[in-house]
Design an enzyme around this catalytic site. Structure first.
Site, mmCIF file in Angstrom:
data_model
loop_
_atom_site.group_PDB
_atom_site.id
_atom_site.type_symbol
_atom_site.label_atom_id
_atom_site.label_comp_id
_atom_site.label_asym_id
_atom_site.label_seq_id
_atom_site.Cartn_x
_atom_site.Cartn_y
_atom_site.Cartn_z
ATOM 1 C CD GLU A 1 12.523 68.094 42.367
ATOM 2 O OE1 GLU A 1 11.743 66.893 41.653
ATOM 3 O OE2 GLU A 1 12.715 67.945 43.202
ATOM 4 C CB CYS B 1 17.241 63.610 35.993
ATOM 5 S SG CYS B 1 16.691 63.318 37.846
HETATM 6 P P1 NAD Z 1 9.355 66.624 29.187
HETATM 7 O O1 NAD Z 1 9.720 68.283 29.688
HETATM 8 O O2 NAD Z 1 9.064 66.620 27.653
HETATM 9 O O3 NAD Z 1 7.760 66.733 29.906
HETATM 10 C C1 NAD Z 1 7.570 66.863 31.202
HETATM 11 C C2 NAD Z 1 6.106 67.295 31.328
HETATM 12 O O4 NAD Z 1 5.786 68.509 31.075
HETATM 13 C C3 NAD Z 1 4.975 66.440 30.748
HETATM 14 O O5 NAD Z 1 3.854 65.790 31.904
HETATM 15 C C4 NAD Z 1 4.813 67.061 29.572
HETATM 16 O O6 NAD Z 1 3.185 66.881 29.276
HETATM 17 C C5 NAD Z 1 4.628 68.522 30.425
HETATM 18 N N1 NAD Z 1 4.575 69.712 29.479
HETATM 19 C C6 NAD Z 1 5.194 69.690 28.078
HETATM 20 N N2 NAD Z 1 4.890 71.003 27.458
HETATM 21 C C7 NAD Z 1 4.542 71.636 28.733
HETATM 22 C C8 NAD Z 1 4.428 73.247 28.737
HETATM 23 N N3 NAD Z 1 4.425 73.944 27.706
HETATM 24 N N4 NAD Z 1 3.810 73.658 29.940
HETATM 25 C C9 NAD Z 1 3.703 72.935 31.039
HETATM 26 N N5 NAD Z 1 4.056 71.595 30.922
HETATM 27 C C10 NAD Z 1 4.221 70.887 29.540
HETATM 28 O O7 NAD Z 1 10.085 65.636 29.910
HETATM 29 P P2 NAD Z 1 9.969 64.236 30.024
HETATM 30 O O8 NAD Z 1 10.550 64.016 28.650
HETATM 31 O O9 NAD Z 1 8.442 63.552 30.415
HETATM 32 O O10 NAD Z 1 11.105 63.698 31.138
HETATM 33 C C11 NAD Z 1 12.355 63.877 31.006
HETATM 34 C C12 NAD Z 1 13.197 65.259 31.223
HETATM 35 O O11 NAD Z 1 12.637 65.093 32.808
HETATM 36 C C13 NAD Z 1 14.541 65.175 31.317
HETATM 37 O O12 NAD Z 1 15.030 66.307 31.269
HETATM 38 C C14 NAD Z 1 14.966 64.721 32.993
HETATM 39 O O13 NAD Z 1 16.228 65.037 33.371
HETATM 40 C C15 NAD Z 1 14.068 65.419 33.637
HETATM 41 N N6 NAD Z 1 13.781 64.854 34.881
HETATM 42 C C16 NAD Z 1 14.306 65.409 35.925
HETATM 43 C C17 NAD Z 1 14.280 65.338 37.326
HETATM 44 C C18 NAD Z 1 15.022 65.971 38.377
HETATM 45 O O14 NAD Z 1 14.832 65.368 39.593
HETATM 46 N N7 NAD Z 1 15.674 67.122 38.092
HETATM 47 C C19 NAD Z 1 13.774 63.873 37.557
HETATM 48 C C20 NAD Z 1 13.092 63.223 36.467
HETATM 49 C C21 NAD Z 1 13.093 63.418 35.222
#
Ligand code: NAD
Length: 481
Positions: free
Chosen positions: A254, A288
């Site tokens: 997501e 999001c």
């Molecule tokens: P992010 O991608 O920076 O981090 C998300 C998670 O991934 C964190 O737990 C982070 O520690 C982890 N992570 C970082 N690098 C990784 C790797 N290489 N491998 C695996 N995990 C890793 O996102 P964020 O800033 O925490 O959240 C914002 C983003 O989330 C926005 O793009 C938003 O649109 C999205 N989002 C989407 C939905 C949806 O339902 N589509 C809902 C909420 C948020």
């Protein structure tokens, strides 16, 4: 400032895992330390996955009634702590109190309860005989599910992963975002307490914390993890897709969005303003599915803009604990800097930037911002900002609005406002997003939810998430054997 700083450990099979170091977690408004979160390295991930794998068969054999009771008990435990959790959610995520109460804490409790009440036959059903063949279809748990959540709605997001995964007989390793992991720790504690109360295997629920990308990456690469349920950015989702290929992981991704709200010439502008007032600054715009691009028909564009300027002038930036506040801080300094850079790019690319005034002297604020005179190809119109920034572009007709809406790599949620439902439906059918909302910004929780294009893979919502946490097994039987 909180009196004592609590430490938040990694939890493996219900036990605290000793890790080398810890990192302070800061309140986005006060910038005070509100907790010390363990730094789980690759070794911590290995230990958590091993515990989850060891518990998986026993958990899958545990009667569904017991698995349901575990979810229900965890919901009860969180419900008893509701007031403290709301305070924690404000300090952890920077949410304003009503958002903390409804979405950061209330919604996850409801999600656990909803899965505690799902029907047995979701996990298997018998088919009527056909051509002398009977049979049944069963949903088998995939095994260990890695659940990785984002910073905006941490417990909401991860409860939507953990509850269906556990319901289906999987065990889980949770990995929350480093900016605000404390609510997810509370969820892990509640689930562990519920498992213990039901004499269920402790390794069914595990938690790994860690600030860098390494912790999540170790989970995404781990051969013992059979599925990853991830919510976060498209960049990280892409890395997870790649990392999962070797072990053919099941994926629920997501990812980011860049929602468009199409205002047709015949839209009810009062309804548009009500919708945008709610979505523009909720969780400081870190949502999001926020309608970040307003594509307004030229016949109503100037009127709408005037009204949006009035909304902007009325916004109150401040302490999320203060009832008068309508815009809280962003979750981190990095996120604020990212928003600032995207707004700067809009200026460079010729758009007009109008910002709100009255931002407090501390806290990671970006002022609510209106970007006007936008064009589809501008960076600010293409990239997800994830902040309180609204872009407005005039359009000549439905064709131009649809083309602009579909011009990004994302495909999450778009919105159409029109008094003519027939025409609105026709526009909706041309939008390349997984969700379209007509004359509303509300969602139906029983509907599928996910992303098209770079916004993700798979669906949650309703009971659709089971497709990502189970493998279907078809058993055919000769009827006369
Ligand atoms: P992010 O991608 O920076 O981090 C998300 C998670 O991934 C964190 O737990 C982070 O520690 C982890 N992570 C970082 N690098 C990784 C790797 N290489 N491998 C695996 N995990 C890793 O996102 P964020 O800033 O925490 O959240 C914002 C983003 O989330 C926005 O793009 C938003 O649109 C999205 N989002 C989407 C939905 C949806 O339902 N589509 C809902 C909420 C948020």
């Amino acid at each position: 400032m909180t009196d004592a700083v609590q430490d938040y450990p990694c939890l493996v099979a219900g036990e605290r895992l000793t890790t080398g170091s810890a990192t302070p977690v800061l309140d986005p408004y006060t910038q005070h330390v509100i907790g010390e979160a363990a730094e789980g390295d690759r070794g911590a991930v290995d230990a958590a996955v091993a515990a989850a794998a060891a518990a998986q068969e026993e958990w899958a054999r545990t009667p569904l009634a017991t698995r349901r009771r575990v979810l229900d008990r965890a919901a009860d435990i969180l419900d008893e702590q509701r007031d403290e959790l709301i305070d924690l959610a404000i300090a952890d995520t920077g949410a304003r109190r009503p958002v903390a109460a409804e979405l950061q804490v209330g919604a996850p409790i409801s999600r656990l309860r909803a899965w505690a009440r799902q029907a047995d036959d979701l996990l298997g059903w018998t088919a009527p005989g056909k051509n002398g063949l009977g049979g049944r279809v069963a949903r088998a748990p995939v095994g260990v599910v890695g659940c990785i959540s984002p910073s905006n709605f941490p417990m909401h997001s991860i409860s939507g992963k953990v509850a269906p995964a556990l319901f289906a007989g999987n065990t889980v390793v949770m990995k929350p975002a480093p900016q605000d992991p404390l609510l997810v720790s509370a969820l892990a504690e509640a689930l562990n307490a519920a498992l213990a109360a039901e004499n269920a295997p402790a390794g069914a629920v595990n938690l790994v914390l860690g600030t860098g990308p390494e912790t999540g990456a170790a989970l995404a690469e781990h051969p013992g993890v059979k599925a990853i349920s991830f919510t976060g950015s498209t960049a990280v989702g892409t890395a997870i897709y790649r990392a999962g290929a070797e072990s053919m992981k099941r994926l629920l991704l997501e990812l980011g969005g860049k929602g468009a709200l199409i205002v047709r010439y015949d839209a009810d502008l009062d309804a548009v303003i009500t919708a945008v007032t709610r979505t523009w600054t909720i969780q400081a715009g870190q949502v999001c599915l926020t309608p970040a691009r307003i594509l307004a028909d030229r016949r109503v564009h100037d009127d709408l803009l005037a009204r949006l300027r009035t909304v902007l002038a009325g916004l109150v930036h401040g302490d999320p604990r203060d009832a008068a506040t309508t815009v809280g801080p962003l979750v981190s300094a990095d996120q604020r800097d990212r928003v600032t850079a995207l707004v700067d790019s809009a200026r460079r690319e010729g758009a007009t930037v109008e910002t709100a005034s009255g931002v407090p002297p501390h806290g990671w604020f970006h002022p609510a911002t209106l970007v006007t005179g936008c064009q589809p190809e501008q960076i600010v119109m293409q990239e997800e900002v994830f902040g309180p920034v609204l872009c407005v572009m005039p359009t000549s007709d439905d064709d131009e609005a649809v083309a602009a809406a579909n011009s990004t790599r994302y495909g999450l949620t778009d919105y159409v406002y029109s008094r003519n439902l027939h025409d609105a439906e026709a526009v909706a059918a041309r939008l390349a997003t997984a969700q379209v909302a007509i004359n509303t910004v509300q969602r139906r929780p029983d509907f599928p939810f996910g992303g098209n294009k770079a916004s993700g893979l798979g669906r949650s919502g309703g009971t659709y998430a089971l497709d990502s946490y189970t493998d279907l097994q078809a058993v055919v039987t000769a009827e006369n054997s």
